[in-house]
Design a protein around this motif. Structure first.
Motif, PDB file in Angstrom:
ATOM      1  N   LYS A  35       0.547  -1.389  -0.096  1.00  0.00           N
ATOM      2  CA  LYS A  35       0.207   0.141   0.022  1.00  0.00           C
ATOM      3  C   LYS A  35       0.961   1.166   0.084  1.00  0.00           C
ATOM      4  CE  LYS A  35      -3.616  -2.340   2.856  1.00  0.00           C
ATOM      5  NZ  LYS A  35      -4.473  -2.376   4.010  1.00  0.00           N
ATOM      6  N   MET A  36       2.170   1.096  -0.443  1.00  0.00           N
ATOM      7  CA  MET A  36       3.083   2.472  -0.478  1.00  0.00           C
ATOM      8  C   MET A  36       2.993   3.047  -1.683  1.00  0.00           C
ATOM      9  SD  MET A  36       3.772   2.752   2.804  1.00  0.00           S
ATOM     10  CE  MET A  36       5.276   3.857   2.757  1.00  0.00           C
ATOM     11  N   GLN A  37       2.554   2.278  -2.658  1.00  0.00           N
ATOM     12  CA  GLN A  37       2.808   3.137  -3.942  1.00  0.00           C
ATOM     13  C   GLN A  37       1.390   3.055  -4.908  1.00  0.00           C
ATOM     14  OE1 GLN A  37       5.924   1.414  -6.978  1.00  0.00           O
ATOM     15  NE2 GLN A  37       7.010   3.409  -6.309  1.00  0.00           N
ATOM     16  N   ALA A  48       7.189   6.084   4.196  1.00  0.00           N
ATOM     17  CA  ALA A  48       7.609   5.171   5.347  1.00  0.00           C
ATOM     18  C   ALA A  48       7.974   5.732   6.818  1.00  0.00           C
ATOM     19  CB  ALA A  48       8.873   3.998   5.067  1.00  0.00           C
ATOM     20  N   ALA A  49       7.586   5.087   7.922  1.00  0.00           N
ATOM     21  CA  ALA A  49       7.862   5.590   9.125  1.00  0.00           C
ATOM     22  C   ALA A  49       9.280   5.408   9.379  1.00  0.00           C
ATOM     23  CB  ALA A  49       7.129   4.669  10.383  1.00  0.00           C
ATOM     24  N   VAL A  50       9.717   6.513   9.901  1.00  0.00           N
ATOM     25  CA  VAL A  50      11.197   6.871  10.379  1.00  0.00           C
ATOM     26  C   VAL A  50      11.408   6.366  11.691  1.00  0.00           C
ATOM     27  CG1 VAL A  50      13.343   8.009  10.337  1.00  0.00           C
ATOM     28  CG2 VAL A  50      11.558   8.410   8.329  1.00  0.00           C
ATOM     29  N   ASP A  62       6.147   9.385  12.152  1.00  0.00           N
ATOM     30  CA  ASP A  62       5.177   8.406  11.507  1.00  0.00           C
ATOM     31  C   ASP A  62       4.990   8.716   9.910  1.00  0.00           C
ATOM     32  OD1 ASP A  62       4.777   7.579  14.165  1.00  0.00           O
ATOM     33  OD2 ASP A  62       2.784   9.099  14.215  1.00  0.00           O
ATOM     34  N   GLY A  63       4.736   7.562   9.559  1.00  0.00           N
ATOM     35  CA  GLY A  63       4.577   7.273   7.958  1.00  0.00           C
ATOM     36  C   GLY A  63       3.120   7.198   7.614  1.00  0.00           C
ATOM     37  N   TYR A  64       2.811   7.064   6.328  1.00  0.00           N
ATOM     38  CA  TYR A  64       1.395   6.879   5.957  1.00  0.00           C
ATOM     39  C   TYR A  64       1.525   6.018   4.672  1.00  0.00           C
ATOM     40  CZ  TYR A  64       2.712  11.050   3.327  1.00  0.00           C
ATOM     41  OH  TYR A  64       3.476  11.992   2.474  1.00  0.00           O
ATOM     42  N   ASN A  65       0.591   5.159   4.177  1.00  0.00           N
ATOM     43  CA  ASN A  65       0.347   4.604   2.785  1.00  0.00           C
ATOM     44  C   ASN A  65      -0.520   5.503   2.151  1.00  0.00           C
ATOM     45  OD1 ASN A  65      -2.421   3.865   3.423  1.00  0.00           O
ATOM     46  ND2 ASN A  65      -1.728   2.108   4.423  1.00  0.00           N
ATOM     47  N   ALA A  76       5.754   5.151  13.730  1.00  0.00           N
ATOM     48  CA  ALA A  76       7.201   5.071  14.105  1.00  0.00           C
ATOM     49  C   ALA A  76       7.476   4.409  15.350  1.00  0.00           C
ATOM     50  CB  ALA A  76       8.006   6.419  13.844  1.00  0.00           C
ATOM     51  N   LYS A  77       8.775   3.565  15.345  1.00  0.00           N
ATOM     52  CA  LYS A  77       9.022   3.161  16.751  1.00  0.00           C
ATOM     53  C   LYS A  77       9.935   4.140  17.433  1.00  0.00           C
ATOM     54  CE  LYS A  77       8.520  -1.868  15.840  1.00  0.00           C
ATOM     55  NZ  LYS A  77       9.131  -2.936  15.354  1.00  0.00           N
TER      56      LYS A  77
END
Length: 554
Positions: free
Chosen positions: A92-94, A156-158, A215-218, A226-227
């Motif tokens: 779900k990232m592209q 992507a979450a960093v 935090d990231g997102y799709n 993010a951790k």
């Protein structure tokens, strides 16, 4: 070619109709019908392949039999609107957009694209420039031709970075690797400079705090958490305090010797002694101990900080909560019961230029800059037998154990002296820790789901918000849910770190011989074992598929 009058538009002007008499116009081919569709009035229509194939079959079957009485009717082309579709990657990232040019039907514009994106719930990471470029290409396409391109990318979450402590002062052990330079440019290996001391106000250590990450997102706008980085304790030891201007800076409050602790630093009072011998007696001091001369036979020196000996240690016992640094040599003998007369134990590092017939145990690294002979050494970290240049450093005889690897210039001796070397022996324990972390994380997932299930069963808030006891119960559940979530996030970070160490265990922990490995050296790396039968040149020795492997490329 078939006559043009055989094809005409349907009454609604949406399809191309073929009216054909088999006896008059047959036999025919699919190319004949495609030529009719290529006529100017019909070239914008999309061919109906199944109908074209059926028309050819039926006409050719009736052609020799029919006497002009039967007229067949087929719809062989139609108008088609432009088409739009989307392809979203499995993660779900592209998201890619596919546009198909119209066959005489309705075209597409930006408004249609936006409407379809909304229907597909693709809302994040969209690139207007890429959409515009694709629409520009689409406008040039012939009917039925497709174009496609990526129009959205998730982020992507960093993960956050873990906290770390950055020491700003040197320690006594580091003097061994920093001999003083003479005025003529030569280096005096015996002159290790002044003892490391600090004054009140000196900056000792800086903490770089852990970060939360980003935090990231799709492409569907779903949040990717993010951790956070792992925090570490930062404490002010004796003789130190946090700077009033910056709580992440630790400064000295007294003059003394800086000593590294697991969570910061302390500044110790320094007990300075010329020699520790029968005339002076044993030493047990709460601060650091500086011995400007030697430690004699049978003497015991204990320190709550570092022990620094400027001379030799000979058949003595040294115990330190910090580091043990011996500027010259550590000398012992083998006793009748095969034990060794000199014993050094440190919760920090042990450093010396020369070690012989001695037992060394350290939680930190063990560093010997010249020779380690017939001794028993054990460290939780690395054993390094080498000077700063990497030209000198012999590990000969005895037994050497180092969990995080061994580096030496030469292992063994030309006389085939039996030398036992052990490293990377903890993989089984680490796998067990990983298993326990996994079980703990799974149990917290279940606990969190149970709390969520209880919260979902609650009646509407309007029915209980006036009930103080009910409000208290809900508050407790929410607090517990947050607590479990925080612990779970921390353990997941620990799990990822530990799993990476386990997965790359034998890549990271190995034996490095910079010049020689002589014969009769027993190499133990994890479960792999080999006794050398010949001399090897510079090599890196690893456990590869449970066997000892010599890599000479390094």
């Amino acid at each position: 070619m078939l006559r043009p009058e055989l094809i005409e538009f349907s009454q609604d002007n949406q399809k191309a109709e073929l009216r054909i008499v088999p006896s008059l116009h047959g036999p025919i081919t699919e190319d004949d019908l495609r030529q009719l569709l290529a006529l100017p009035d019909f070239s914008c229509l999309g061919p109906l392949q199944a109908a074209i194939t059926q028309a050819v079959i039926q006409v050719n079957q009736l052609h020799p039999k029919d006497e002009g009485k039967i007229e067949l009717f087929f719809e062989i082309g139609e108008r088609r609107d432009a088409e739009i579709s989307f392809d979203v990657s499995s993660d779900k990232m592209q998201a890619s957009m596919i546009l198909t040019a119209a066959f005489g039907g309705k075209d597409l514009g930006l408004r249609d694209v936006l409407r379809n994106l909304k229907l597909q719930r693709i809302s994040m990471g969209l690139s207007k420039a890429k959409i515009d470029a694709l629409l520009t290409e689409f406008a040039t396409l012939l009917p039925g031709i497709k174009c496609h391109g990526i129009i959205a990318n998730g982020r992507a979450a960093v993960n956050g970075t873990s906290a770390k402590l950055d020491r700003k002062v040197s320690l006594a052990r580091e003097r061994l690797l920093q001999p003083q330079q003479n005025s003529d440019g030569t280096v005096d290996m015996r002159n290790l400079g002044a003892v490391i001391m600090v004054k009140p106000g000196n900056l000792l250590i800086v903490k770089h705090p852990a970060t939360q990450g980003v935090d990231g997102y799709n492409v569907y706008g779903e949040k990717l958490n993010a951790k956070p980085g792992k925090d570490i304790k930062f404490t002010a030891g004796n003789g130190t305090e946090f700077s009033p201007d910056d709580p992440n800076q630790l400064i000295a409050t007294v003059a003394g010797q800086p000593v590294e602790t697991p969570s910061g630093m302390q500044v110790d009072d320094v007990l300075q002694i010329k020699n520790v011998d029968v005339g002076f007696g044993h030493v047990d001091f709460k601060g650091s101990v500086l011995i400007t001369g030697d430690v004699g036979e049978g003497m015991v020196v204990k320190s709550q900080g570092d022990i620094t000996v400027m001379g030799f240690v000979d058949s003595a016992t040294l115990e330190a909560k910090g580091d043990i640094t011996v500027s010259k040599g550590i000398i012992g003998r083998q006793l009748k019961d095969l034990s060794l007369s000199t014993k050094l134990t440190a919760q920090g590092q042990i450093s010396a230029q020369f070690v012989q017939y001695s037992q060394l145990n350290a939680l930190g690294n063990i560093l010997v800059t010249k020779q380690l002979l017939h001794s028993h050494t054990k460290t939780e970290q690395q054993l390094i037998v080498s000077d700063a240049s990497g030209r000198r450093g012999d590990l000969v005889g005895g037994k050497a154990e180092a969990n995080k690897g061994i580096k030496a210039v030469a292992l063994g001796a030309t006389a085939d002296t039996k030398t036992e070397v052990f490293c990377a022996m903890e993989l089984t324990d680490l796998k067990e820790q990983l298993k326990q972390l996994d079980q703990s994380i799974k149990s917290m997932v279940v606990a969190g789901l149970n709390i969520e299930a209880q919260l979902r069963k609650l009646p509407p808030k309007t029915q209980w918000q006036g009930d103080a006891m009910m409000v208290e119960q809900v508050t407790v559940m929410l607090d517990e849910k947050r607590r479990i979530s925080a612990i779970r996030a921390q353990e997941e970070l620990e799990y990822d770190t530990l799993k990476m160490e386990v997965d790359n265990y034998y890549k990271h922990y190995y034996i490095d011989a910079r010049k020689h490995v002589f014969s009769n050296v027993e190499l133990h790396i994890g479960t792999a074992f080999q006794r050398t039968q010949r001399e090897h040149g510079p090599c890196r020795i690893r456990n590869q598929n449970k066997e000892i492997n010599f890599d000479y490329s390094h």
